[in-house]
Design an enzyme around this catalytic site. Structure first.
Site, PDB file in Angstrom:
ATOM      1  N   ASP A  68       6.071   4.564   3.963  1.00  0.00           N
ATOM      2  CA  ASP A  68       5.083   5.374   3.231  1.00  0.00           C
ATOM      3  C   ASP A  68       4.091   5.980   4.219  1.00  0.00           C
ATOM      4  O   ASP A  68       3.326   5.264   4.876  1.00  0.00           O
ATOM      5  CB  ASP A  68       4.356   4.480   2.220  1.00  0.00           C
ATOM      6  CG  ASP A  68       3.430   5.276   1.305  1.00  0.00           C
ATOM      7  OD1 ASP A  68       3.226   6.474   1.563  1.00  0.00           O
ATOM      8  OD2 ASP A  68       2.908   4.686   0.339  1.00  0.00           O
ATOM      9  N   ASP A  84     -17.044  19.609  -1.252  1.00  0.00           N
ATOM     10  CA  ASP A  84     -16.073  20.101  -0.280  1.00  0.00           C
ATOM     11  C   ASP A  84     -14.816  20.675  -0.917  1.00  0.00           C
ATOM     12  O   ASP A  84     -13.966  21.224  -0.223  1.00  0.00           O
ATOM     13  CB  ASP A  84     -15.673  18.989   0.700  1.00  0.00           C
ATOM     14  CG  ASP A  84     -15.054  17.781   0.003  1.00  0.00           C
ATOM     15  OD1 ASP A  84     -15.019  17.783  -1.253  1.00  0.00           O
ATOM     16  OD2 ASP A  84     -14.610  16.845   0.695  1.00  0.00           O
ATOM     17  N   ASP A  96     -15.565  22.312  -6.631  1.00  0.00           N
ATOM     18  CA  ASP A  96     -17.018  22.248  -6.462  1.00  0.00           C
ATOM     19  C   ASP A  96     -17.647  23.634  -6.327  1.00  0.00           C
ATOM     20  O   ASP A  96     -18.878  23.766  -6.403  1.00  0.00           O
ATOM     21  CB  ASP A  96     -17.378  21.438  -5.205  1.00  0.00           C
ATOM     22  CG  ASP A  96     -16.972  19.982  -5.321  1.00  0.00           C
ATOM     23  OD1 ASP A  96     -17.092  19.434  -6.427  1.00  0.00           O
ATOM     24  OD2 ASP A  96     -16.544  19.405  -4.308  1.00  0.00           O
ATOM     25  N   THR A 122       8.658   7.815 -11.810  1.00  0.00           N
ATOM     26  CA  THR A 122       8.685   6.359 -11.656  1.00  0.00           C
ATOM     27  C   THR A 122       7.318   5.778 -11.320  1.00  0.00           C
ATOM     28  O   THR A 122       7.036   4.624 -11.644  1.00  0.00           O
ATOM     29  CB  THR A 122       9.661   5.963 -10.539  1.00  0.00           C
ATOM     30  OG1 THR A 122       9.181   6.477  -9.282  1.00  0.00           O
ATOM     31  CG2 THR A 122      11.044   6.513 -10.817  1.00  0.00           C
ATOM     32  N   SER A 178       7.040   3.475  -5.221  1.00  0.00           N
ATOM     33  CA  SER A 178       7.647   3.815  -3.927  1.00  0.00           C
ATOM     34  C   SER A 178       8.017   2.513  -3.231  1.00  0.00           C
ATOM     35  O   SER A 178       7.503   1.437  -3.582  1.00  0.00           O
ATOM     36  CB  SER A 178       6.670   4.623  -3.060  1.00  0.00           C
ATOM     37  OG  SER A 178       5.529   3.850  -2.712  1.00  0.00           O
ATOM     38  N   ASP A 217     -20.743  15.131  -4.716  1.00  0.00           N
ATOM     39  CA  ASP A 217     -19.364  14.854  -5.089  1.00  0.00           C
ATOM     40  C   ASP A 217     -18.946  13.547  -4.423  1.00  0.00           C
ATOM     41  O   ASP A 217     -19.236  13.323  -3.243  1.00  0.00           O
ATOM     42  CB  ASP A 217     -18.470  16.007  -4.628  1.00  0.00           C
ATOM     43  CG  ASP A 217     -17.044  15.822  -5.082  1.00  0.00           C
ATOM     44  OD1 ASP A 217     -16.843  15.593  -6.276  1.00  0.00           O
ATOM     45  OD2 ASP A 217     -16.144  15.916  -4.235  1.00  0.00           O
TER      46      ASP A 217
END
Length: 689
Positions: A353, A527, A531, A389, A392, A316
């Site tokens: 953020d 993980d 999966d 939207t 940010s 993965d």
């Protein structure tokens, strides 16, 4: 419960040797020894020679008492050396388990009635928690049991389980929600839903799994044991038939004496595959122990052996090949703006953020351009990201700073009256996307400043590990939900052999089944919850310890370090186990050739003097020849114990070359070593008797 990672255990630690020696005598109980039929036959042979020794003491046996006594003693030592090697291998696992147990202490948990922060809680002991219970864990507190984070996010110190000192983030939702009992929250608070009852936690399973005594035999081990039993029965029939043959020969020749019961018993033990039978249990147990030393828990011996035959490895991408968090790596200005101007606008749009991407933009702006802003300006309005939207940022100093997807940012700028969109913007965005990265467009009010290049970082050193896997004949396939363009770029950087883009859980499952139907052994690492179906289908399923509970439950191997390239170590250990068994079996069978030249002439020379020509080692007397073979047969077992515990060194080379290489070493070595060893022992006996 808290714990520390167990200290490394040396090959012959005195704390293990003494209990192992005591356990080796307990394993002489036939009820215990019947699991190793070959050594049970050797124990029966030891009892027979003990009876003949007693008869020699009373004069009821023609052979001297010193001879029958020494043969009996060395046969008993052969059995004890066998049980000792198994007890030693088990002891190493038990020592690690004891270290984990001794380090655990009771802790309390804050039991909640509702999954809400601030709600009332009841303090209970960790042993009172049951599957489904909700607990609050705050900074500085130990997580009382295995579970999933259902609210909040926190930094968790998992050194107790992984040995890694750097804390990791555990948060609700996504693929990083699973927490392990015994780890500590060092910042923030989380609400955890318990997923295991007491005694069924990951730590409890780890303790029981590293105790080799509870290991089940693998199909390969069972098949080899059947072969050893068959060989033992053949040699038993041969030895039984020698007795009447020798009586007939004595009568026909009119000279000599029949082969005695002591000599027949010694011949049987020397010809039976005692070496590999004695070391077989230790090889498998030690294999699981070697994996644990690499911070990998194998939930079954079958999985380790299957790893030795893996042809295809599916990985993965997110969190496995890449770190999983996109990082800002470059600022690309457009419309005549400069890099510093773009960096400042991106910093303003990202200062509030708290996502990994936002923090990486702030870090890049500070590192490359020296900005020192730590928080949004006073009076600034923070604009959080929303699905509507897809933007940010903040409103500050009379301007609006935003970052987001290209089309969303362009629409925002046009809404504010912006009429000029930089001509090169589309090309820059496309170029970044084509390289497998994510373009994040930054604007200041109605003006587009540039693009932030967010890249999914490939883990360091993974290319070299994939090259090693390729040299072992293992094909690597990256599986990702990304679009084909991004997937191709990441696959090229990571240097995997192939990739599957825009993969859904059913696509992963289909790919595994297709490879299995083509005759390949498939390994899968992952993980995430998505999966889990593929992990359950794969022959070897390696789950990251940082992964979700469903992923860990579907796997048969858990990597505590959450390093996908650890599969190379798992494959090597799997191949080591298979090679060690094969090499020691070859050595054990080759050993028999020298014993033919020692025992057969010795036991029949009184009837057929011509057999003296077979005494190529020029052994002193028939009795010393037989005794030398018995002693060598016993001593070779403890001499090979370190090899059984460490395993044969794996060399990445084609199977044909590897087979020839090992045949030359263990086949030829098995032929030569007994000739040298038996002759040396015979010389010592000649000096002592």
């Amino acid at each position: 419960m808290s714990l520390h990672k167990p200290e490394p255990v040396s090959l012959f630690d005195t704390r293990i040797l003494r209990p192992a020696l005591a356990a080796s005598f307990k394993k002489l109980n036939p009820v215990e020894l019947w699991r190793n039929p070959v050594m049970l036959c050797v124990e029966i042979a030891s009892v027979i020679t003990l009876v003949t020794f007693v008869m020699s003491l009373t004069g009821a046996n023609l052979e001297p008492a010193w001879f029958t006594g020494l043969v009996s003693a060395w046969l008993w030592l052969t059995v004890i050396f066998s049980t000792f090697s198994e007890a030693l291998a088990e002891g190493r696992g038990k020592a690690r388990a004891a270290s984990l147990r001794s380090s655990r202490t009771s802790v309390t948990a804050k039991l909640l009635s509702r999954p809400e922060f601030g709600s009332a809680f009841t303090t209970v002991g960790a042993s009172q928690l049951r599957k489904g219970d909700l607990i609050l864990v705050e900074a500085g507190e130990m997580i009382a049991g295995d579970g999933d984070v259902i609210a909040g996010a926190a930094l968790v110190n998992e050194a107790a389980v992984t040995g890694e000192s750097a804390p990791v983030v555990r948060e609700s939702g996504g693929d990083r929600s699973a927490v392990t009992g015994g780890t500590m929250v060092i910042a923030n608070s989380i609400i955890v839903r318990i997923t295991a009852n007491p005694g069924e936690t990951f730590l409890d399973r780890m303790i029981s799994l590293i105790e080799g005594a509870k290991r089940r035999k693998t199909p390969n081990e069972i098949a080899l044991e059947v072969l050893l039993i068959a060989l033992t029965l053949v040699f038993l029939l041969v030895c039984i038939n020698i007795s009447p043959l020798s009586i007939y020969s004595v009568t026909a020749a009119g000279q000599g004496q029949p082969v005695s019961l002591t000599v027949l018993t010694a011949l049987f033990v020397c010809l039976a595959p005692t070496t590999i039978a004695a070391l077989l249990p230790a090889i498998g147990i030690a294999g699981m122990d070697r994996l644990f030393q690499k911070n990998v828990i194998a939930l079954s011996g079958r999985a380790i052996e299957a790893a030795g035959d893996v042809n295809v490895l599916l990985l993965d991408k997110t969190g496995t090949i890449t770190h999983g968090n996109r990082e800002a790596v470059a600022f690309v200005p457009v419309g005549g703006h400069g890099e510093q101007e773009l960096a400042q606008a991106a910093l303003m749009a990202s200062i509030a953020d708290e996502t990994p991407e936002g923090r990486s933009i702030v870090a890049l702006a500070r590192q490359n351009y020296g900005f020192v802003m730590e928080a949004p300006p006073a009076g600034a309005e923070v604009i959080d990201f929303s699905a509507e939207t897809r933007l940010s940022g903040i409103n500050a100093h009379g301007e609006q700073f935003r970052k987001g997807a290209s089309d969303a940012t362009v629409a925002f700028v046009k809404k504010l009256g912006g009429t000029t969109i930089p001509a090169e913007l589309a090309e820059v965005v496309h170029k970044i996307a084509r390289a497998g990265a994510t373009p994040l467009v930054v604007c200041r009010t109605s003006e587009i400043i540039g693009v932030v290049n967010l890249k999914d970082i490939v883990k360091t050193g993974i290319q070299e590990r994939f090259l090693q896997l390729r040299s072992m004949g293992i094909k690597t396939v990256m599986i990702t939900g990304d679009n084909p363009l991004t997937a191709a770029a990441i696959a090229a950087e990571a240097q995997v052999d192939d990739f599957l883009a825009q993969a859904k859980p059913e696509d992963k499952l289909r790919l595994i089944r297709e490879n299995q139907e083509a005759g390949f052994m498939v390994a899968m690492t992952g993980d995430g919850t998505n999966d889990a179906p593929a992990l359950a289908q794969a022959d070897v399923a390696v789950a990251m310890n940082t992964g979700t509970q469903p992923a860990r439950e579907a796997a048969n191997i858990i990597d505590l370090d959450s390093n996908p390239t650890k599969l190379l170590d798992i494959v090597e250990v799997g191949k080591q186990i298979l090679m060690t068994r094969g090499n020691l079996t070859t050595f054990s069978i080759s050993n028999d050739v020298a014993k033919y030249f020692a025992i057969i002439p010795a036991m029949m020379i009184s009837v057929y003097p011509q057999l003296g020509a077979l005494n190529v080692m020029h052994l002193a007397t028939p009795l010393s020849a037989i005794l030398s073979a018995v002693i060598f047969n016993a001593l070779i077992i403890p001499l090979l114990v370190p090899l059984a515990l460490r395993g044969t060194k794996f060399r990445p080379m084609p199977a044909e070359r590897l087979l020839i290489h090992n045949l030359l070493i263990y086949g030829a070595g098995g032929l030569v070593a007994p000739f040298v060893g038996i002759k040396a022992i015979d010389m010592v006996i000649g000096m002592l008797v």
